[in-house]
Write a protein that holds these residues in place. Structure first.
Motif, PDB file in Angstrom:
ATOM      1  N   LYS A 173      12.541  25.597 -20.544  1.00 37.07           N
ATOM      2  CA  LYS A 173      12.878  26.058 -19.198  1.00 37.07           C
ATOM      3  C   LYS A 173      11.665  26.035 -18.275  1.00 37.07           C
ATOM      4  O   LYS A 173      11.762  25.646 -17.107  1.00 37.07           O
ATOM      5  N   ALA A 174      10.527  26.438 -18.792  1.00 37.74           N
ATOM      6  CA  ALA A 174       9.301  26.474 -17.985  1.00 37.74           C
ATOM      7  C   ALA A 174       8.843  25.084 -17.555  1.00 37.74           C
ATOM      8  O   ALA A 174       8.086  24.941 -16.600  1.00 37.74           O
ATOM      9  N   ASP A 175       9.307  24.042 -18.238  1.00 36.72           N
ATOM     10  CA  ASP A 175       8.910  22.663 -17.942  1.00 36.72           C
ATOM     11  C   ASP A 175       9.918  21.920 -17.074  1.00 36.72           C
ATOM     12  O   ASP A 175       9.691  20.763 -16.709  1.00 36.72           O
ATOM     13  N   TRP A 176      11.060  22.551 -16.762  1.00 35.50           N
ATOM     14  CA  TRP A 176      12.157  21.865 -16.086  1.00 35.50           C
ATOM     15  C   TRP A 176      11.735  21.219 -14.755  1.00 35.50           C
ATOM     16  O   TRP A 176      12.054  20.061 -14.498  1.00 35.50           O
ATOM     17  N   VAL A 177      11.035  21.941 -13.930  1.00 34.04           N
ATOM     18  CA  VAL A 177      10.671  21.410 -12.609  1.00 34.04           C
ATOM     19  C   VAL A 177       9.794  20.171 -12.747  1.00 34.04           C
ATOM     20  O   VAL A 177      10.053  19.141 -12.113  1.00 34.04           O
ATOM     21  N   GLU A 178       8.763  20.238 -13.566  1.00 35.00           N
ATOM     22  CA  GLU A 178       7.823  19.121 -13.693  1.00 35.00           C
ATOM     23  C   GLU A 178       8.369  17.950 -14.499  1.00 35.00           C
ATOM     24  O   GLU A 178       8.107  16.788 -14.170  1.00 35.00           O
ATOM     25  N   LYS A 179       9.144  18.243 -15.552  1.00 32.10           N
ATOM     26  CA  LYS A 179       9.616  17.179 -16.441  1.00 32.10           C
ATOM     27  C   LYS A 179      10.979  16.610 -16.065  1.00 32.10           C
ATOM     28  O   LYS A 179      11.323  15.513 -16.504  1.00 32.10           O
ATOM     29  N   VAL A 180      11.759  17.364 -15.286  1.00 33.16           N
ATOM     30  CA  VAL A 180      13.105  16.895 -14.949  1.00 33.16           C
ATOM     31  C   VAL A 180      13.351  16.887 -13.442  1.00 33.16           C
ATOM     32  O   VAL A 180      13.661  15.843 -12.870  1.00 33.16           O
ATOM     33  N   TYR A 181      13.213  18.045 -12.789  1.00 36.16           N
ATOM     34  CA  TYR A 181      13.603  18.125 -11.384  1.00 36.16           C
ATOM     35  C   TYR A 181      12.818  17.149 -10.497  1.00 36.16           C
ATOM     36  O   TYR A 181      13.418  16.360  -9.770  1.00 36.16           O
ATOM     37  N   LYS A 182      11.518  17.198 -10.576  1.00 38.66           N
ATOM     38  CA  LYS A 182      10.721  16.328  -9.702  1.00 38.66           C
ATOM     39  C   LYS A 182      10.920  14.840 -10.009  1.00 38.66           C
ATOM     40  O   LYS A 182      11.232  14.068  -9.095  1.00 38.66           O
ATOM     41  N   PRO A 183      10.766  14.401 -11.268  1.00 36.87           N
ATOM     42  CA  PRO A 183      10.879  12.960 -11.517  1.00 36.87           C
ATOM     43  C   PRO A 183      12.310  12.423 -11.525  1.00 36.87           C
ATOM     44  O   PRO A 183      12.558  11.335 -11.023  1.00 36.87           O
ATOM     45  N   ASP A 184      13.252  13.164 -12.089  1.00 38.21           N
ATOM     46  CA  ASP A 184      14.596  12.618 -12.310  1.00 38.21           C
ATOM     47  C   ASP A 184      15.612  13.000 -11.246  1.00 38.21           C
ATOM     48  O   ASP A 184      16.573  12.268 -11.018  1.00 38.21           O
ATOM     49  N   ILE A 185      15.436  14.142 -10.624  1.00 36.94           N
ATOM     50  CA  ILE A 185      16.393  14.606  -9.620  1.00 36.94           C
ATOM     51  C   ILE A 185      15.855  14.312  -8.224  1.00 36.94           C
ATOM     52  O   ILE A 185      16.395  13.451  -7.513  1.00 36.94           O
ATOM     53  N   ALA A 186      14.791  14.978  -7.837  1.00 37.34           N
ATOM     54  CA  ALA A 186      14.224  14.743  -6.499  1.00 37.34           C
ATOM     55  C   ALA A 186      13.734  13.310  -6.345  1.00 37.34           C
ATOM     56  O   ALA A 186      13.895  12.702  -5.284  1.00 37.34           O
ATOM     57  N   GLY A 187      13.188  12.757  -7.402  1.00 37.55           N
ATOM     58  CA  GLY A 187      12.648  11.397  -7.361  1.00 37.55           C
ATOM     59  C   GLY A 187      13.683  10.300  -7.322  1.00 37.55           C
ATOM     60  O   GLY A 187      13.356   9.140  -7.066  1.00 37.55           O
ATOM     61  N   HIS A 188      14.939  10.629  -7.594  1.00 38.13           N
ATOM     62  CA  HIS A 188      16.022   9.633  -7.601  1.00 38.13           C
ATOM     63  C   HIS A 188      17.239  10.162  -6.866  1.00 38.13           C
ATOM     64  O   HIS A 188      18.385   9.918  -7.263  1.00 38.13           O
ATOM     65  N   TRP A 189      17.003  10.892  -5.795  1.00 42.37           N
ATOM     66  CA  TRP A 189      18.076  11.556  -5.048  1.00 42.37           C
ATOM     67  C   TRP A 189      19.192  10.592  -4.662  1.00 42.37           C
ATOM     68  O   TRP A 189      20.373  10.916  -4.737  1.00 42.37           O
ATOM     69  N   ASP A 190      18.830   9.380  -4.273  1.00 44.27           N
ATOM     70  CA  ASP A 190      19.813   8.399  -3.821  1.00 44.27           C
ATOM     71  C   ASP A 190      20.701   7.881  -4.955  1.00 44.27           C
ATOM     72  O   ASP A 190      21.744   7.291  -4.693  1.00 44.27           O
ATOM     73  N   GLN A 191      20.326   8.108  -6.195  1.00 39.02           N
ATOM     74  CA  GLN A 191      21.113   7.659  -7.338  1.00 39.02           C
ATOM     75  C   GLN A 191      22.008   8.749  -7.916  1.00 39.02           C
ATOM     76  O   GLN A 191      22.800   8.481  -8.819  1.00 39.02           O
ATOM     77  N   LEU A 192      21.901   9.979  -7.418  1.00 37.13           N
ATOM     78  CA  LEU A 192      22.677  11.091  -7.950  1.00 37.13           C
ATOM     79  C   LEU A 192      24.104  11.059  -7.405  1.00 37.13           C
ATOM     80  O   LEU A 192      24.307  11.092  -6.202  1.00 37.13           O
ATOM     81  N   TYR A 193      25.074  11.023  -8.297  1.00 43.90           N
ATOM     82  CA  TYR A 193      26.477  11.112  -7.896  1.00 43.90           C
ATOM     83  C   TYR A 193      26.952  12.555  -7.944  1.00 43.90           C
ATOM     84  O   TYR A 193      27.981  12.898  -7.380  1.00 43.90           O
ATOM     85  N   LYS A 194      26.211  13.405  -8.597  1.00 48.00           N
ATOM     86  CA  LYS A 194      26.432  14.856  -8.603  1.00 48.00           C
ATOM     87  C   LYS A 194      25.083  15.480  -8.336  1.00 48.00           C
ATOM     88  O   LYS A 194      24.193  15.450  -9.160  1.00 48.00           O
ATOM     89  N   LYS A 195      24.934  16.021  -7.137  1.00 47.72           N
ATOM     90  CA  LYS A 195      23.657  16.624  -6.739  1.00 47.72           C
ATOM     91  C   LYS A 195      23.637  18.112  -7.136  1.00 47.72           C
ATOM     92  O   LYS A 195      24.686  18.747  -7.215  1.00 47.72           O
ATOM     93  N   PRO A 196      22.438  18.656  -7.386  1.00 47.50           N
ATOM     94  CA  PRO A 196      22.343  20.048  -7.805  1.00 47.50           C
ATOM     95  C   PRO A 196      22.623  21.030  -6.654  1.00 47.50           C
ATOM     96  O   PRO A 196      22.429  20.678  -5.488  1.00 47.50           O
ATOM     97  N   GLY A 197      23.050  22.196  -7.019  1.00 44.20           N
ATOM     98  CA  GLY A 197      23.263  23.263  -6.050  1.00 44.20           C
ATOM     99  C   GLY A 197      22.091  24.217  -6.001  1.00 44.20           C
ATOM    100  O   GLY A 197      22.247  25.367  -5.589  1.00 44.20           O
ATOM    101  N   TYR A 198      20.929  23.771  -6.422  1.00 41.38           N
ATOM    102  CA  TYR A 198      19.721  24.584  -6.418  1.00 41.38           C
ATOM    103  C   TYR A 198      18.543  23.724  -6.018  1.00 41.38           C
ATOM    104  O   TYR A 198      18.599  22.495  -6.078  1.00 41.38           O
ATOM    105  N   ASN A 199      17.474  24.355  -5.568  1.00 37.52           N
ATOM    106  CA  ASN A 199      16.235  23.660  -5.236  1.00 37.52           C
ATOM    107  C   ASN A 199      15.078  24.557  -5.649  1.00 37.52           C
ATOM    108  O   ASN A 199      14.767  25.513  -4.967  1.00 37.52           O
TER     109      ASN A 199
END
Length: 75
Positions: A47-73
Motif C-alpha cells: 500500500k505504501a508503494d502504490w503511488v510511486e509504483k502504480v498511480y504515477k507510472p500506470d494511471i497518471a502516466g497513461h491517462w489517455d489509455q484508461l477506459y475506467k478512470k479512478p475516483g481518487y487522486n
C-alpha cells in the motif's frame, strides 16, 4: 490473445484466483475471446508503494489509455 496484468494490494491467493476467473469470463463474454487464449497475472503491491509504483507510472502516466478512470487522486 488478451493478457491482463493486475496490480493489487492485500488479497489472498483465493481472492486472486476468483478475480482471475471473473476477468477471464468477462473477456470471453464481452469480446468473444477464446478462454484458452486469455492469461491473467496478478502482482502484489505494498500500500505504501502504490503511488510511486502504480498511480504515477500506470494511471497518471497513461491517462489517455484508461477506459475506467479512478475516483481518487492521491497526488
Amino acid at each position: 490473445m488478451p493478457h491482463i496484468h493486475v496490480k493489487i494490494v492485500g488479497k489472498t491467493d483465493e481472492e486472486k484466483a476468483k478475480l482471475a476467473e471473473a476477468l477471464t469470463a468477462a473477456i470471453v463474454n464481452s469480446i468473444g475471446a477464446n478462454e484458452a487464449n486469455v492469461t491473467v497475472s496478478i502482482e502484489d503491491i505494498e500500500k505504501a508503494d502504490w503511488v510511486e509504483k502504480v498511480y504515477k507510472p500506470d494511471i497518471a502516466g497513461h491517462w489517455d489509455q484508461l477506459y475506467k478512470k479512478p475516483g481518487y487522486n492521491p497526488l
